[in-house]
Design a protein around this motif. Sequence first.
Motif, PDB file in Angstrom:
ATOM      1  N   GLN A 613       0.814  -1.219   0.000  1.00 20.96           N
ATOM      2  CA  GLN A 613       0.000   0.000   0.000  1.00 20.96           C
ATOM      3  C   GLN A 613       0.850   1.274   0.000  1.00 20.96           C
ATOM      4  OE1 GLN A 613      -0.441  -2.571   2.158  1.00 20.96           O
ATOM      5  NE2 GLN A 613      -2.605  -3.108   2.306  1.00 20.96           N
ATOM      6  N   ASN A 617       0.173   3.964  -2.853  1.00 22.10           N
ATOM      7  CA  ASN A 617      -0.369   5.277  -2.519  1.00 22.10           C
ATOM      8  C   ASN A 617       0.476   6.400  -3.097  1.00 22.10           C
ATOM      9  OD1 ASN A 617      -2.111   7.164  -1.036  1.00 22.10           O
ATOM     10  ND2 ASN A 617      -0.291   7.533   0.208  1.00 22.10           N
ATOM     11  N   ARG A 657      -3.357   3.372 -10.394  1.00 21.50           N
ATOM     12  CA  ARG A 657      -3.652   4.143  -9.200  1.00 21.50           C
ATOM     13  C   ARG A 657      -4.340   5.433  -9.672  1.00 21.50           C
ATOM     14  NH1 ARG A 657      -4.300   8.209  -6.011  1.00 21.50           N
ATOM     15  NH2 ARG A 657      -3.285   8.211  -3.980  1.00 21.50           N
ATOM     16  N   SER A 672      -8.847   9.189  -4.271  1.00 23.43           N
ATOM     17  CA  SER A 672      -8.533   8.880  -2.865  1.00 23.43           C
ATOM     18  C   SER A 672      -8.492  10.171  -2.057  1.00 23.43           C
ATOM     19  CB  SER A 672      -7.202   8.134  -2.757  1.00 23.43           C
ATOM     20  OG  SER A 672      -6.150   8.907  -3.331  1.00 23.43           O
ATOM     21  N   ILE A 675      -6.456  11.349   1.386  1.00 20.65           N
ATOM     22  CA  ILE A 675      -5.299  10.519   1.726  1.00 20.65           C
ATOM     23  C   ILE A 675      -4.073  11.160   1.082  1.00 20.65           C
ATOM     24  CG2 ILE A 675      -4.235   8.235   1.632  1.00 20.65           C
ATOM     25  CD1 ILE A 675      -6.993   7.039   1.307  1.00 20.65           C
ATOM     26  N   GLN A 677      -0.218  11.851  -0.265  1.00 21.34           N
ATOM     27  CA  GLN A 677       0.847  10.993  -0.791  1.00 21.34           C
ATOM     28  C   GLN A 677       2.108  11.195   0.049  1.00 21.34           C
ATOM     29  OE1 GLN A 677      -1.350  12.463  -3.706  1.00 21.34           O
ATOM     30  NE2 GLN A 677      -2.280  10.705  -2.714  1.00 21.34           N
ATOM     31  N   ASP A 682       0.419   6.773   3.428  1.00 19.97           N
ATOM     32  CA  ASP A 682       0.699   5.366   3.150  1.00 19.97           C
ATOM     33  C   ASP A 682       0.108   4.482   4.236  1.00 19.97           C
ATOM     34  OD1 ASP A 682       2.169   6.488   1.124  1.00 19.97           O
ATOM     35  OD2 ASP A 682       4.121   6.051   2.020  1.00 19.97           O
ATOM     36  N   GLU A 684      -2.385   5.223   6.181  1.00 23.20           N
ATOM     37  CA  GLU A 684      -3.840   5.254   6.059  1.00 23.20           C
ATOM     38  C   GLU A 684      -4.311   4.313   4.951  1.00 23.20           C
ATOM     39  OE1 GLU A 684      -7.456   8.568   5.791  1.00 23.20           O
ATOM     40  OE2 GLU A 684      -5.367   9.188   5.571  1.00 23.20           O
ATOM     41  N   MET A 685      -3.545   4.216   3.853  1.00 16.53           N
ATOM     42  CA  MET A 685      -3.930   3.355   2.734  1.00 16.53           C
ATOM     43  C   MET A 685      -3.923   1.881   3.126  1.00 16.53           C
ATOM     44  SD  MET A 685      -5.020   3.412  -0.391  1.00 16.53           S
ATOM     45  CE  MET A 685      -4.565   4.953  -1.202  1.00 16.53           C
ATOM     46  N   TRP A 689      -7.670   1.156   1.382  1.00 14.49           N
ATOM     47  CA  TRP A 689      -7.740   0.670   0.002  1.00 14.49           C
ATOM     48  C   TRP A 689      -9.028  -0.093  -0.283  1.00 14.49           C
ATOM     49  CZ3 TRP A 689      -8.271  -4.498  -1.098  1.00 14.49           C
ATOM     50  CH2 TRP A 689      -8.001  -5.399  -0.056  1.00 14.49           C
ATOM     51  N   TRP A 710     -15.551   4.799   0.025  1.00 13.44           N
ATOM     52  CA  TRP A 710     -14.746   5.923   0.520  1.00 13.44           C
ATOM     53  C   TRP A 710     -15.491   7.238   0.317  1.00 13.44           C
ATOM     54  CZ3 TRP A 710     -10.813   6.316   3.639  1.00 13.44           C
ATOM     55  CH2 TRP A 710     -10.064   7.490   3.680  1.00 13.44           C
TER      56      TRP A 710
END
Length: 713
Positions: A613, A617, A657, A672, A675, A677, A682, A684-685, A689, A710
Amino acid sequence: MPMTFKIHPAIGIARVGDSPDQFYLAPEGAGELPIECNASGLTTPDAQGVEAPITTFKDPQGRVKRQAARFRVFAYDEANPQGLELKVSDTITFVQQRTGQLITAKLLDVNWTVYIANKKASWYRFQELDGEHGYPASHPLRNPEITDNETRRRLIIDPGPQSVSYLVEKRRTAKFAAGANPQSPQSFPPPLSPYSIDYLGELRATQQDGHNRLLVLGGRGNSGSVRTGLGEPSIQNYANNDGWFDDVSDGPVTASLLCQILKVDGRDPLPTQAGQTSVAFDDPAWVIVGYPRFAPQILDIVTLNEVVEDLAIRQFAFRPEMYGVPPFDPSTPPPQTDDAWRVWREQARWNTDYYPHFYRDIWPILSRPQQYSWVMDFDPFTGGDPHNDTPGQQENLDPDLLSIPPYHAQDPAEEQRFRARRKFVFEVLRRPGEENQLTRPLSPGQSYSAHNSGYRRKESTHSARLTGDLQNRLIAMPYLCGDNPLSNSVVSKFLRLTDTMLFLLGQWAFGKFINEKREDIPIDTDGAAAKTGRQLDQGVLSNALGGSFCPGGELSWIIRNPAIYARPYRINVSTSYTAGSLSTPGEIAAGSAGFTVGMEPGVLTRYSGVPWQSDFNECSNQPIDITYEKWNVIEPGTTGDPIVPVTQLTYWWPSHRPMEVNTASGAQVLWSAGIPQTNSGDLEMVTAWKKLGFILGQTDGSYVLVESNWHNS
């Protein structure tokens, strides 16, 4: 004559999901939706034998369905040079290796064995392209505090091999789970946070219309860290996080045929020869378990199939009519010895008299960027849609204008106009050696105004102005991140097409191609109900990522290393490893378990980021340092030049992605949203996901966001 037997696809793609019991089958054609199946893995074909695509990506509880890789056994002989999938009760012929006798037999069942593993935590740290051609002794390891080989072996998630077959009902399923394999040593991580891992997937032997097949399902998408205490678990890096494990995996798929002997050398068997026998064969397959494909119908600019095919063509004589030694005879058998292969590779070249087909070979490449407009916003980064949807300027990538080859009695002005249009498109493409160049020069007499202003680089707060005159330069395509845009050591800033793709497009640009529609030639498609083994090999890999290997999508740059293959598309499976004793970096460095002895479970996905992930992400967009070109030969620190950093914000792989997507109402949203980058994003992903939505094609040609927990939360 005896038959040979092969498993197809040669490399299958399964995908993780958090639904415990619902799954679908991997798509077997480029850009196709996955295949709907019931709880037993069986499909419902229509009257033409076409299997129905899925209608939902998640189960009724909103959990992501897994994707199962489906494998089949094909027989090849003089009557079936393209192969024929075997059915139970089919008559087969083979040479019994022990006696050399020709056996005629009736097929009873297929015995399947699969061994998947995850070696990420035990492997070297991923550092862009460092290591692609081997690791020096000084290269750092993941989890470096664990120094001895036996303890490092415990970092491997190793459930041991499992076998299934259909004939006996209780042997139809098997799990790669802790405690589910008493015949084999196992290794699973200790309790982890947020998710522990005690399961990598399962096997199912199925039978449909008499065909005995195998389904391989992967893990739940779980990732977790063994570290505890204040601030843990935490993620510190896009690819290397000590203490972390995830449940993607890979490994070999082998099979043997259980059959009843009917004849021995054409005669009834003697009493000592009668009965059942088992036939193993030399073409095993491989399975990769990756993360979900959130936009399955949108192909990557470079697919994994195109990478593997390019390697097969240039290294293994896969298409001798296209690339080989003159006179380019496709019936010439490939070399048989190492010396003969060396000579072949020294003499092989492209056949400039090869004519690709437009709708089979050319248009599938040129049409892909248009699909990207549904998963990214061209304008903030590239100055517009490269297909130029401005009224009156839609001609650059119009197939009706690009698909007309030169023909007898064609108007010379028309021929020149079409040729100029094709050559312009071809000149946009980044060439070998230009991976670190943002732009390409225009040919004499060409200008932006005569073609596509959408290629002009748009100045913005994200990208500093380049020096020099951009009016006579093109932004080189593909305009996506390369294999190493992150560092200035072993650099590859931007993606380029494979050599084979560039050759095909070059032939097209100079008028050496065939328009199937004008010649009344059936257009090859992957939509046929019955596929050959080669179509399965290529179709499955067409739905996986073939570029921007940093580390990449389902796999990293290891997939383009010819040393891992036994023959085209076939991974060279090792016969020297034993269950519970998969190799460590220290043993490989000592020369006891390198590529020369073949590939063992977990060896392909070990190069990828851990947890998956984190890289997934962060592979959104990237400010690429383009202060200097040709970083491998320039040392700016030694010149004394005043260095004014120049960066260019560039996308990674939005078809894997997604970035900006459309909802059913027509609104554009961040896929996303919320969230970041970053390392915290990461982390949180790791849990988010499974709530994200999928991108589904509509009948009007658009793609919209569906099943997003989401955006609805």
